[in-house]
Design an enzyme around this catalytic site. Structure first.
Site, PDB file in Angstrom:
ATOM      1  CB  CYS A   1       0.598  -2.245   2.203  1.00 30.55           C
ATOM      2  SG  CYS A   1       0.575  -3.031   4.027  1.00 30.55           S
TER       3      CYS A   1
ATOM      4  N   GLY B   1      17.424   2.207  -2.036  1.00 31.59           N
ATOM      5  CA  GLY B   1      17.621   1.613  -1.183  1.00 31.59           C
ATOM      6  C   GLY B   1      17.434   0.116  -1.563  1.00 31.59           C
TER       7      GLY B   1
ATOM      8  CE  LYS C   1       4.665   6.043   8.248  1.00 26.89           C
ATOM      9  NZ  LYS C   1       3.685   6.891   9.024  1.00 26.89           N
TER      10      LYS C   1
ATOM     11  CG  PHE D   1      -4.500   5.402   4.681  1.00 25.72           C
ATOM     12  CD1 PHE D   1      -4.115   5.655   3.641  1.00 25.72           C
ATOM     13  CD2 PHE D   1      -5.322   5.475   5.394  1.00 25.72           C
ATOM     14  CE1 PHE D   1      -4.897   5.840   2.657  1.00 25.72           C
ATOM     15  CE2 PHE D   1      -6.531   6.143   4.089  1.00 25.72           C
ATOM     16  CZ  PHE D   1      -6.166   6.130   2.610  1.00 25.72           C
TER      17      PHE D   1
END
Ligand code: UGA
Length: 445
Positions: A266, A259, A157, A155
């Site tokens: 991913c 954004g 980032k 998991f």
């Protein structure tokens, strides 16, 4: 423990260096001689904060080494390992289905060992569709090999990968085998001194947990982006809406920044894979479909905004981009909003000036045609990039862009227009310096 990690990418290197930091002996194996040589020379093939230091410390302690799979030493190291962590790429094919060829070739390599592999554990870290663990197991069985196959999705980032590994929010271990579960729990307990955060589940559930998490986070982003579009149309301010939403603890404050749409390796890949996995199971995955469509539209926001300002003249303008990477603290350009913006502007005939603190080299490689053709010019200073430009688009919210020298910036630009794709500035404040300003979802501004 003796561990071999297949794949020297983000997941493989972070996993290897992380596991080496608690005293395991870890060998990273990769087919690329170039990558392995770089690592042996003390260089990391991509930008990831804290990773070079963690790797260096593992190597110095003798806990971490690298081997190319063609090297004669590889076979011995393969034999010595108790665990094989699979962290190879699982890219999408041209239909958006997950391509498992790299997983398959690792399985073939491990199967070549002479023993029946009953004492070995294969840990699948790569993101793979539900049922891949079963598929791997039956491939091994077909060769009379019987390792335990565990799903252990990652998991982390990019940009915060080391901290995510060393202090994980949770570790998911998916297996029906009691002994494999016990030993993996032991391996990961080393990262949970304060509080146990290990979730043990069945193998298929573990595989699906990964897609569910990424698709859910992508959905949150598309949700706030869609509300931002409505907000812009009706004269509301998405920043205020976000504040109003996140004060509800049931909603939370994470992954609700509007954004330019999510990018990276991913979310785009995993949402489409989930759609295909649904199809294979005879159902339509409605939310991932909508999430992807909203994301596609959101990526076009800066262009639509520039077209509103310049109309047909846009093709004659010089547009400056601050930020090329898909998010801060990485040099990764995969599915980055910048890619679409550069391509569209170049197609219209506009000239693009770009600055990024770390992704310039990768941009030069990716856009070699536009750079050679003069449609894209890369700069090592944000102010030089903005010089003579008709608009500045904030594409990636790097920390260094948050409080620039606005006087200097205005002096450098031909036309003082800021299109803020990450809402890092405030309209009232920048207008004091004489800028026209548009932020995402800011209908008032
Ligand atoms: C994502 C997940 O966050 C990780 O948990 C997962 O392990 C990883 O995918 C993976 O599957 O390997 P990553 O792609 O590195 O991590 O980056 P994120 O920080 O999740 O950002 C993804 C995209 O969403 C970026 O383009 C970012 O700009 C965008 N984003 C994120 C928003 O637009 N708004 C937000 O509020 C948050």
């Amino acid at each position: 423990m003796e561990i071999m990690v297949f794949g020297a990418g983000y997941v493989g290197l972070v996993t290897a260096a992380g596991l080496a930091s608690t005293g395991n002996h870890v060998v990273v194996a990769d087919t690329s001689a170039e990558k392995i040589q770089m690592l042996k020379n003390g260089k990391v093939p991509f930008f990831e904060p804290q990773l070079p230091e963690l790797i260096d410390s593992g190597v110095k302690k003798g806990n971490l080494e690298f081997v190319q799979t063609q090297n004669p030493e590889f076979k011995k190291k393969l034999e010595d390992a108790e665990f094989y962590f699979l962290a190879v790429g699982t890219p999408e094919d041209d239909q958006g289905r997950t391509d498992l060829q790299y997983i398959d070739s690792v399985v073939d390599v491990i199967s070549e060992l002479s023993s029946d592999l009953r004492d070995k554990i294969v840990v699948v870290k790569s993101t793979v569709p539900v049922g891949t663990g079963d598929r791997i197991e039956s491939k091994f069985k077909g060769k009379n090999k019987f390792p335990k196959v565990v799903s252990n999705p990652e998991f982390l980032k990019q940009g915060n990968a080391v901290q995510d590994f060393l202090r994980p929010a949770r570790v998911v271990i998916g297996t029906e085998d009691e002994a494999a579960r016990e030993i993996l729990v032991f391996l990961y307990k080393a990262f949970m001194l304060k509080r146990d955060r290990i979730v043990t589940v069945g193998r298929r559930s573990a595989e699906l947990v990964k897609y569910a998490c990424n698709a859910f986070l992508a959905t949150k982003i598309s949700f706030i982006n869609e509300i931002s579009q409505l907000s812009e149309k009706v004269g509301a301010d998405i920043r205020e809406i976000r504040e109003g939403m996140i004060s509800d603890p049931r909603i939370g404050d994470q992954f609700l920044f509007p954004g330019l749409g999510y990018g990276g390796s991913c979310f785009p890949k995993d949402t489409i894979s989930l759609i295909h996995q649904g199809e294979a199971a005879g159902m339509t995955m409605q939310l991932p479909r909508a999430t992807r469509e909203v994301n596609r539209l959101q990526k076009q926001w800066p262009l639509r905004r520039l077209e509103k300002s310049f109309g047909k003249e846009l093709g004659k303008k010089k547009i400056c981009l601050w930020g090329m990477a898909f998010k801060p603290n990485t040099d990764d350009l995969r599915e980055a909003p910048s890619v679409e913006i550069v391509e569209a502007l170049a197609k219209l005939g506009a000239t693009v000036h770009a600055y990024d603190p770390v992704a310039l080299e990768r941009s030069r490689e990716l856009f070699s045609n536009q750079v050679t053709g003069g449609q894209l010019k890369l700069f090592t200073s944000p102010y030089e990039a903005a010089s003579g430009c008709d608009a500045l688009v904030i594409v990636t919210e790097w920390q260094e862009f948050r409080t620039p020298n606005f006087k200097k910036l205005k002096g450098a630009m031909a036309n003082p227009l800021i299109v803020d794709g990450r809402n890092i500035y405030d309209a009232a404040m920048v207008s004091r310096y004489g800028f026209d300003y548009f932020g995402v979802g800011q209908g008032q501004a």
